[in-house]
Design a protein around this motif. Structure first.
Motif, PDB file in Angstrom:
ATOM      1  N   ASN A 252       0.836  -1.158   0.061  1.00 37.15           N
ATOM      2  CA  ASN A 252      -0.026  -0.192  -0.099  1.00 37.15           C
ATOM      3  C   ASN A 252       0.945   1.285  -0.109  1.00 37.15           C
ATOM      4  O   ASN A 252       0.602   2.131  -0.618  1.00 37.15           O
ATOM      5  CB  ASN A 252      -0.970   0.001   1.196  1.00 37.15           C
ATOM      6  CG  ASN A 252      -2.078  -0.824   1.103  1.00 37.15           C
ATOM      7  OD1 ASN A 252      -2.506  -1.336  -0.197  1.00 37.15           O
ATOM      8  ND2 ASN A 252      -2.958  -0.886   2.119  1.00 37.15           N
ATOM      9  N   TYR A 256       0.344   3.462  -2.936  1.00 35.10           N
ATOM     10  CA  TYR A 256      -0.411   5.045  -2.919  1.00 35.10           C
ATOM     11  C   TYR A 256       0.718   6.026  -2.356  1.00 35.10           C
ATOM     12  O   TYR A 256       0.549   7.220  -1.797  1.00 35.10           O
ATOM     13  CB  TYR A 256      -1.371   4.915  -1.864  1.00 35.10           C
ATOM     14  CG  TYR A 256      -2.195   3.924  -2.135  1.00 35.10           C
ATOM     15  CD1 TYR A 256      -3.217   3.898  -3.167  1.00 35.10           C
ATOM     16  CD2 TYR A 256      -2.504   2.616  -1.638  1.00 35.10           C
ATOM     17  CE1 TYR A 256      -4.062   3.051  -3.485  1.00 35.10           C
ATOM     18  CE2 TYR A 256      -3.207   1.533  -1.852  1.00 35.10           C
ATOM     19  CZ  TYR A 256      -4.033   1.688  -2.707  1.00 35.10           C
ATOM     20  OH  TYR A 256      -4.977   0.759  -3.249  1.00 35.10           O
ATOM     21  N   ASP A 280       4.488   6.045   5.409  1.00 33.78           N
ATOM     22  CA  ASP A 280       4.783   6.452   3.735  1.00 33.78           C
ATOM     23  C   ASP A 280       4.707   7.935   3.969  1.00 33.78           C
ATOM     24  O   ASP A 280       3.956   8.721   4.659  1.00 33.78           O
ATOM     25  CB  ASP A 280       3.969   5.836   2.920  1.00 33.78           C
ATOM     26  CG  ASP A 280       2.495   6.004   2.841  1.00 33.78           C
ATOM     27  OD1 ASP A 280       2.376   7.237   2.682  1.00 33.78           O
ATOM     28  OD2 ASP A 280       1.763   5.176   2.919  1.00 33.78           O
ATOM     29  N   SER A 305      -7.278   3.022  -7.458  1.00 34.73           N
ATOM     30  CA  SER A 305      -6.964   1.968  -6.909  1.00 34.73           C
ATOM     31  C   SER A 305      -7.107   0.971  -8.059  1.00 34.73           C
ATOM     32  O   SER A 305      -6.261  -0.173  -8.118  1.00 34.73           O
ATOM     33  CB  SER A 305      -7.858   1.419  -5.871  1.00 34.73           C
ATOM     34  OG  SER A 305      -7.536   0.302  -5.179  1.00 34.73           O
ATOM     35  N   THR A 311      -7.998  -4.343  -4.811  1.00 27.85           N
ATOM     36  CA  THR A 311      -9.391  -4.788  -4.723  1.00 27.85           C
ATOM     37  C   THR A 311     -10.325  -4.204  -3.507  1.00 27.85           C
ATOM     38  O   THR A 311     -11.489  -4.201  -3.216  1.00 27.85           O
ATOM     39  CB  THR A 311      -9.304  -6.375  -4.533  1.00 27.85           C
ATOM     40  OG1 THR A 311      -8.490  -6.858  -5.444  1.00 27.85           O
ATOM     41  CG2 THR A 311     -10.824  -7.028  -4.779  1.00 27.85           C
ATOM     42  N   GLY A 312      -9.224  -3.621  -2.541  1.00 28.77           N
ATOM     43  CA  GLY A 312      -9.934  -3.216  -1.437  1.00 28.77           C
ATOM     44  C   GLY A 312     -10.151  -4.255  -0.412  1.00 28.77           C
ATOM     45  O   GLY A 312     -10.869  -4.246   0.679  1.00 28.77           O
ATOM     46  N   LEU A 313      -9.324  -5.324  -0.368  1.00 26.30           N
ATOM     47  CA  LEU A 313      -9.234  -6.448   0.714  1.00 26.30           C
ATOM     48  C   LEU A 313      -8.256  -6.421   1.411  1.00 26.30           C
ATOM     49  O   LEU A 313      -8.177  -6.845   2.662  1.00 26.30           O
ATOM     50  CB  LEU A 313      -9.376  -7.991  -0.035  1.00 26.30           C
ATOM     51  CG  LEU A 313     -10.613  -7.853  -0.808  1.00 26.30           C
ATOM     52  CD1 LEU A 313     -10.463  -9.295  -1.537  1.00 26.30           C
ATOM     53  CD2 LEU A 313     -11.856  -8.247   0.319  1.00 26.30           C
ATOM     54  N   GLY A 314      -7.014  -5.679   1.068  1.00 22.53           N
ATOM     55  CA  GLY A 314      -5.667  -5.847   1.686  1.00 22.53           C
ATOM     56  C   GLY A 314      -5.828  -5.473   3.273  1.00 22.53           C
ATOM     57  O   GLY A 314      -5.508  -6.254   4.097  1.00 22.53           O
ATOM     58  N   LEU A 315      -6.426  -4.322   3.442  1.00 22.07           N
ATOM     59  CA  LEU A 315      -6.598  -3.761   5.058  1.00 22.07           C
ATOM     60  C   LEU A 315      -7.383  -4.656   5.668  1.00 22.07           C
ATOM     61  O   LEU A 315      -7.170  -4.705   6.861  1.00 22.07           O
ATOM     62  CB  LEU A 315      -6.788  -2.262   4.969  1.00 22.07           C
ATOM     63  CG  LEU A 315      -5.640  -1.452   4.488  1.00 22.07           C
ATOM     64  CD1 LEU A 315      -5.931   0.099   4.436  1.00 22.07           C
ATOM     65  CD2 LEU A 315      -4.229  -1.635   5.352  1.00 22.07           C
TER      66      LEU A 315
HETATM   67  N1  LIG Z   1      -0.796   3.977   2.579  1.00 24.00           N
HETATM   68  C1  LIG Z   1      -1.747   4.302   2.050  1.00 24.00           C
HETATM   69  N2  LIG Z   1      -1.657   5.666   1.478  1.00 24.00           N
HETATM   70  C2  LIG Z   1      -2.890   6.235   0.902  1.00 24.00           C
HETATM   71  N3  LIG Z   1      -4.087   5.535   0.989  1.00 24.00           N
HETATM   72  C3  LIG Z   1      -4.101   4.275   1.282  1.00 24.00           C
HETATM   73  C4  LIG Z   1      -2.975   3.745   2.076  1.00 24.00           C
HETATM   74  N4  LIG Z   1      -3.269   2.429   2.284  1.00 24.00           N
HETATM   75  C5  LIG Z   1      -4.594   2.082   1.875  1.00 24.00           C
HETATM   76  N5  LIG Z   1      -5.209   3.412   1.246  1.00 24.00           N
HETATM   77  C6  LIG Z   1      -6.470   3.470   0.923  1.00 24.00           C
HETATM   78  O1  LIG Z   1      -7.268   2.258   1.413  1.00 24.00           O
HETATM   79  C7  LIG Z   1      -7.719   1.719   0.648  1.00 24.00           C
HETATM   80  C8  LIG Z   1      -8.116   0.260   1.154  1.00 24.00           C
HETATM   81  O2  LIG Z   1      -6.755  -0.398   1.028  1.00 24.00           O
HETATM   82  P1  LIG Z   1      -6.510  -1.932   0.625  1.00 24.00           P
HETATM   83  O3  LIG Z   1      -5.064  -2.152   0.992  1.00 24.00           O
HETATM   84  O4  LIG Z   1      -7.534  -2.489   1.708  1.00 24.00           O
HETATM   85  O5  LIG Z   1      -7.037  -2.052  -0.564  1.00 24.00           O
HETATM   86  P2  LIG Z   1      -6.428  -1.765  -2.026  1.00 24.00           P
HETATM   87  O6  LIG Z   1      -5.043  -1.613  -1.829  1.00 24.00           O
HETATM   88  O7  LIG Z   1      -7.406  -0.934  -2.619  1.00 24.00           O
HETATM   89  O8  LIG Z   1      -6.648  -3.397  -2.800  1.00 24.00           O
HETATM   90  P3  LIG Z   1      -5.868  -4.614  -2.161  1.00 24.00           P
HETATM   91  O9  LIG Z   1      -6.925  -5.590  -1.965  1.00 24.00           O
HETATM   92  O10 LIG Z   1      -5.161  -4.970  -3.408  1.00 24.00           O
HETATM   93  O11 LIG Z   1      -4.986  -4.343  -1.304  1.00 24.00           O
HETATM   94  C9  LIG Z   1      -7.122   1.744  -0.584  1.00 24.00           C
HETATM   95  O12 LIG Z   1      -7.811   1.787  -1.837  1.00 24.00           O
HETATM   96  C10 LIG Z   1      -6.487   3.303  -0.675  1.00 24.00           C
HETATM   97  O13 LIG Z   1      -7.472   4.165  -1.253  1.00 24.00           O
END
Ligand SMILES: Nc1ncnc2c1ncn2[C@@H]1O[C@H](COP(=O)(O)OP(=O)(O)OP(=O)(O)O)[C@@H](O)[C@H]1O
Ligand SMILES: [Mg+2]
Length: 348
Positions: A252, A256, A280, A305, A311-315
């Protein structure tokens, strides 16, 4: 509730009746001076009324009792509870109260179950909708590139390898979506079994950084580990899941982050725990979106994104993993300044 046997009850009623009748004879004959015939008539009439009352009461009682027992039996049959757990139905318990109590308890339980089913149904609907939405883009991309190749593009040296590598990229995207979906589904249904061991999280973070270096280099982002203590500390956690946590957070920070940006992974000693912060200096998250970033399928900026393959699943996965370890995670961020994801792990 007191449990009389039928014999004891009959004996007590007869005894009371005999005492009342003897009392009545004494009162009528000696106090009121009534003749023996009239005393006899009054006693017989009183006996008649008392006996009729008991007979009638018994008939009605049995009549109602049988019907209520039927209702009770039907309720018991419908109730999925183990029958051995049920209290035996007793002649002398307050039947209506017992039925009322059981029906109320049963209705409340059913209401709760219906709510849970509704919730589950809604969850499934949303989940299936999100999954098909996420898979649509790579599937249509693959279809488009394949058709172009089939319709003559295969012979065109300028595009054939480029399109084939785009197809491969989209397949990889689908694989990662399916992997994340499997993970989130397992985590949300509590099917996660942790293999807790002691390890040094700094070594693990170092390993993750080495794997992601290439991705970071594409954006000229530097990744740095900063421990804020001298002596090495071990944590008690599942290293495979914590590897996923580091990977998602550092990815992330790259996705981002700004070009030529900087990501720090800091380690703080907090007595019982270690506090780990991934910071970051990227685009940041607006205050109104901050609390939603842990929701599954949530992306602050959908178009951006999707470009970075999110996909919005990472966090959501990260939060589940940290909570399964009974630890906490939170986020601080300022638009245009950067983002910090901070979580704790139990020290050994
Ligand atoms: N370090 C960051 N800086 C800015 N925005 C972030 C950061 N981390 C997460 N986000 C925001 O939070 C959202 C959710 O993050 P998340 O990691 O869950 O999903 P993703 O990165 O879109 O997809 P993936 O499932 O591939 O991780 C992201 O789409 C982004 O908009
Ligand atoms: Mg992510």
């Amino acid at each position: 509730m007191q449990n009389y046997s039928a014999n004891t009850l009959a004996f007590r009623v007869s005894l009371i009746l005999a005492i009342v009748l003897v009392g009545l004879v004494v009162v009528l004959k000696y106090s009121m001076g009534l003749s023996i015939e009239w005393t006899f008539i009054v006693i017989v009439t009183a006996c008649f009324f008392i006996i009729s009352f008991f007979i009638l009461r018994n008939i009605l009682y049995n009549f109602i009792y049988r019907r209520i027992r039927l209702i009770y039996k039907s309720i018991s049959n419908i109730k999925e509870d183990d029958k051995t757990k049920q209290e035996p139905f007793n002649m002398h318990t307050d039947m209506l109260q017992q039925v009322d109590h059981d029906v109320t308890a049963w209705a409340e339980k059913s209401k709760k179950e219906i709510e849970q089913w509704k919730h589950m149904l809604q969850y499934r609907k949303e989940f299936v909708g999100n999954v098909s939405h996420e898979l649509k883009t790579p599937i249509f991309n693959i279809q488009g590139y394949t058709l172009t190749l089939l319709e003559g593009g295969l012979e065109d040296k300028r595009i054939n390898t480029r399109y084939l590598s785009k197809i491969e990229k989209n397949i990889n995207r689908m694989i990662s979506i399916v992997r994340d979906l499997e993970a989130i589904s397992k985590l949300e249904h509590g099917e996660l079994s942790l293999r807790i061991i002691e390890f040094n999280p700094i070594n693990l973070a170092q390993d993750v950084i080495e794997n992601l270096e290439e991705r970071a280099n594409e954006k000229d982002i530097t990744l740095e580990i900063v421990p804020h203590y001298e002596k090495a500390h071990l944590v008690e956690a599942d290293p495979e899941y914590i590897r996923q946590v580091f990977t998602n957070l550092i990815l992330n920070s790259i996705n981002y982050g700004k070009e030529k940006g900087h990501t720090k992974i800091e380690f703080f000693d907090m007595d019982d725990n270690l506090l780990i912060e991934v910071t970051d200096n990227g685009i940041g998250i607006a205050e109104e979106n901050i609390l939603r970033v842990f929701e599954r399928f949530y992306r602050v900026d959908k178009s951006r994104s999707t470009q970075s393959g999110g996909t919005g699943l990472g966090l959501a996965i990260v939060k589940h993993i940290i909570e399964a370890h009974k630890q906490t995670i939170n986020v601080r961020s300022r638009i245009g300044i950067g983002t910090t994801l901070a979580f704790t792990l139990r020290k050994h």
